[in-house]
Design a protein around this motif. Structure first.
Motif, PDB file in Angstrom:
ATOM      1  N   LEU A 179       0.809  -1.218   0.000  1.00 34.73           N
ATOM      2  CA  LEU A 179       0.000   0.000   0.000  1.00 34.73           C
ATOM      3  C   LEU A 179       0.841   1.265   0.000  1.00 34.73           C
ATOM      4  O   LEU A 179       0.451   2.292  -0.551  1.00 34.73           O
ATOM      5  N   ASN A 180       1.981   1.199   0.623  1.00 35.94           N
ATOM      6  CA  ASN A 180       2.785   2.403   0.872  1.00 35.94           C
ATOM      7  C   ASN A 180       3.649   2.793  -0.328  1.00 35.94           C
ATOM      8  O   ASN A 180       4.782   3.243  -0.168  1.00 35.94           O
ATOM      9  N   VAL A 181       3.096   2.627  -1.526  1.00 33.59           N
ATOM     10  CA  VAL A 181       3.831   3.026  -2.747  1.00 33.59           C
ATOM     11  C   VAL A 181       3.927   4.545  -2.795  1.00 33.59           C
ATOM     12  O   VAL A 181       4.992   5.112  -3.061  1.00 33.59           O
ATOM     13  N   LEU A 182       2.797   5.202  -2.540  1.00 39.38           N
ATOM     14  CA  LEU A 182       2.753   6.665  -2.535  1.00 39.38           C
ATOM     15  C   LEU A 182       2.307   7.116  -1.146  1.00 39.38           C
ATOM     16  O   LEU A 182       1.105   7.153  -0.855  1.00 39.38           O
ATOM     17  N   PRO A 183       3.237   7.446  -0.265  1.00 39.73           N
ATOM     18  CA  PRO A 183       2.854   7.850   1.095  1.00 39.73           C
ATOM     19  C   PRO A 183       2.497   9.335   1.181  1.00 39.73           C
ATOM     20  O   PRO A 183       3.163  10.183   0.589  1.00 39.73           O
ATOM     21  N   PHE A 184       1.433   9.635   1.913  1.00 41.03           N
ATOM     22  CA  PHE A 184       1.029  11.011   2.179  1.00 41.03           C
ATOM     23  C   PHE A 184       0.798  11.166   3.679  1.00 41.03           C
ATOM     24  O   PHE A 184       0.177  10.302   4.297  1.00 41.03           O
ATOM     25  N   THR A 185       1.268  12.259   4.234  1.00 37.68           N
ATOM     26  CA  THR A 185       1.026  12.562   5.645  1.00 37.68           C
ATOM     27  C   THR A 185       0.252  13.865   5.738  1.00 37.68           C
ATOM     28  O   THR A 185       0.687  14.889   5.207  1.00 37.68           O
ATOM     29  N   VAL A 186      -0.903  13.810   6.388  1.00 38.70           N
ATOM     30  CA  VAL A 186      -1.739  15.000   6.532  1.00 38.70           C
ATOM     31  C   VAL A 186      -1.372  15.679   7.851  1.00 38.70           C
ATOM     32  O   VAL A 186      -1.480  15.067   8.911  1.00 38.70           O
ATOM     33  N   PRO A 187      -0.944  16.939   7.813  1.00 39.65           N
ATOM     34  CA  PRO A 187      -0.506  17.611   9.041  1.00 39.65           C
ATOM     35  C   PRO A 187      -1.675  17.914   9.970  1.00 39.65           C
ATOM     36  O   PRO A 187      -2.781  18.222   9.503  1.00 39.65           O
TER      37      PRO A 187
END
Length: 456
Positions: free
Chosen positions: A300-308
């Motif tokens: 799943l973690n191919v494209l990681p995004f972190t929402v601040p």
């Protein structure tokens, strides 16, 4: 009145149609050539065009092509006394709604116009609905953290890679997922959301994969699952960290093979789905504790995004506040003209443990409950006017400092939930709404931390 532009080089046809249509309550305009029609469409903005094929100058098919180039949604009905199947097919491919042969039948003309108008209304309603959805799920903010996130989305969205969105509760992970979908090549296809934490364990496989008739008690008919529904589009698995290991294994298989069987079935179904997952948990820690599959995480973690969290983008609070004020004033038919400077400063100073969702819920409450046209300091909850949420104790039950970040985080979360539950007289629904947490999630956390009224 609905307006119709009649384009025909025969004056008798124009006059005949004028009388019929005006008797039916339509407003009419006329053009004798394709060139005149194109110019009139820009000026008159007709709801529908009746267009003859054989005319001097550019013919009806070329006129149709130019109209559709300028106004793709323009409704056009073609007319011809020399029509062939080939001509009708070509007109339809160019975007004509219908093709009517001359001599014109009054009943057929009116029926075709009525049906076309219904289609036009549906198209307009669909467009309005899409615009409303886009506004409702707009990512508000221009802070460096949000600007960076928007840039990452713009780069990654057009690809076909799976994505994993992490962030605290209430930060807007679903907004990121929808932004990825809307900017991808799948934007015209379904966006299907599944809250993995809200579905009972015994039902989640049926929810995701569907089931066949009679596969279990209550399965009175075959039912498509979320993967089926999202075929060709995007499946958003929210709170994937709460999914059981058994279901994780099946999800992994689908991601690898793009096929599955419904519950109680043996027929293999192939799907083309882009999966976007989200969680508020530290999945690497969950892997260490044996609660999450490492192979699924890497898949799943191919494209990681972190929402601040909101406390790291406080410069966005004024814009978010204004946006929510406008939204809820419109929804509740209220008129809140402004917010007192001190009240806005209190919102900016507050630490927002429930993040954007907590701010949104607060603004909705203020719009409904504020009697005047301005929101003042006195209208805000006590915790916000003090500038900070309830602070957790810094030591555990043994009076010792936590040894790890995870332990400190859990200690704070337990104390925070305890204080909020006390404040709301142990009303679960009210507490969940105030802190911006799903009711089922709050129940689970209460059970995890062993929080009970008689022990608090």
């Amino acid at each position: 009145m609905k307006s119709i532009l009649i384009v025909d080089d025969e004056i008798s046809i124009r006059q005949s149609l004028e009388g019929i249509l005006e008797d039916e309550g339509f407003q009419t305009a006329f053009a004798a050539t394709g060139e005149d029609a194109i110019n009139l469409i820009q000026e008159e903005d007709p709801d529908l065009v009746l267009l003859d094929i054989w005319m001097p100058g550019i013919d009806g098919l070329e006129t149709l092509k130019r109209i559709k180039h300028q106004r793709p949604n323009q409704l056009v009905i073609m007319m011809s006394g020399h029509g062939t199947i080939e001509t009708a097919v070509k007109a339809t491919r160019l975007g004509a709604y219908d093709f009517i042969e001359k001599p014109l039948s009054l009943e057929k003309v009116l029926l075709s116009i009525q049906n076309a108008m219904k289609i036009g209304q549906l198209v307009a309603e669909n467009q309005a609905l899409k615009e409303k959805i886009n506004r409702d799920y707009e990512m508000i903010g221009e802070s460096p953290a949000i600007a960076k996130l928007k840039k990452q989305i713009a780069i990654a969205a057009p690809s076909s890679g799976w994505a994993l969105i992490t962030g605290e509760n209430g930060t807007g992970k679903e907004l990121v997922a929808r932004a990825i979908h809307s900017q991808s090549t799948r934007h015209g296809k379904p966006f299907v959301e599944v809250n993995c934490a809200a579905i009972p364990e015994e039902l989640i496989e049926s929810e995701l994969f569907g089931h066949e008739k009679g596969s279990f008690t209550g399965a009175t008919a075959a039912r498509k699952g979320k993967f089926d529904q999202a075929n060709g589009g995007t499946l958003f698995l929210d709170e994937i960290g709460d999914m059981s290991l058994k279901t994780q294994a099946k999800i992994l298989r689908i991601l690898q093979e793009h096929k599955f069987e419904r519950v109680g079935g043996n027929r293999t179904i192939e799907v083309d789905v882009r999966v976007i997952a989200a969680t508020n948990k530290d999945l690497e820690e969950e892997i260490k504790e044996g609660n999450f599959r490492e192979d699924l995480y890497f898949r799943l973690n191919v494209l990681p995004f972190t929402v601040p969290p909101l406390r790291e983008r406080k410069e966005d609070i004024p814009r978010l506040t204004k946006h929510f004020l406008q939204y809820f004033c419109s929804k509740e038919s209220r008129e809140i003209k402004s917010m007192e400077k001190g009240a806005l400063e209190s919102l900016i100073s507050y630490n927002w443990p429930g993040n954007v969702r907590e701010l949104k819920n607060l603004i909705e409450r203020l719009v409904i409950m504020t009697p005047e046209h301005i929101i003042r300091m006195a209208d805000l909850p006590h915790a916000i006017t003090k500038g900070a949420p309830v602070k957790a104790t810094s030591t555990n039950a043994m009076g010792e400092m936590p040894d790890s970040y995870r332990e400190a985080k859990e200690l704070f979360e337990k104390q925070f939930l305890l204080e909020k539950l006390k404040k709301n007289n142990w009303n679960i629904s009210r507490t969940a709404e105030e802190i911006g947490l799903e009711r089922s999630n709050l129940h689970r956390k209460i059970k995890t931390y062993g929080i009970e009224p008689n022990k608090a």
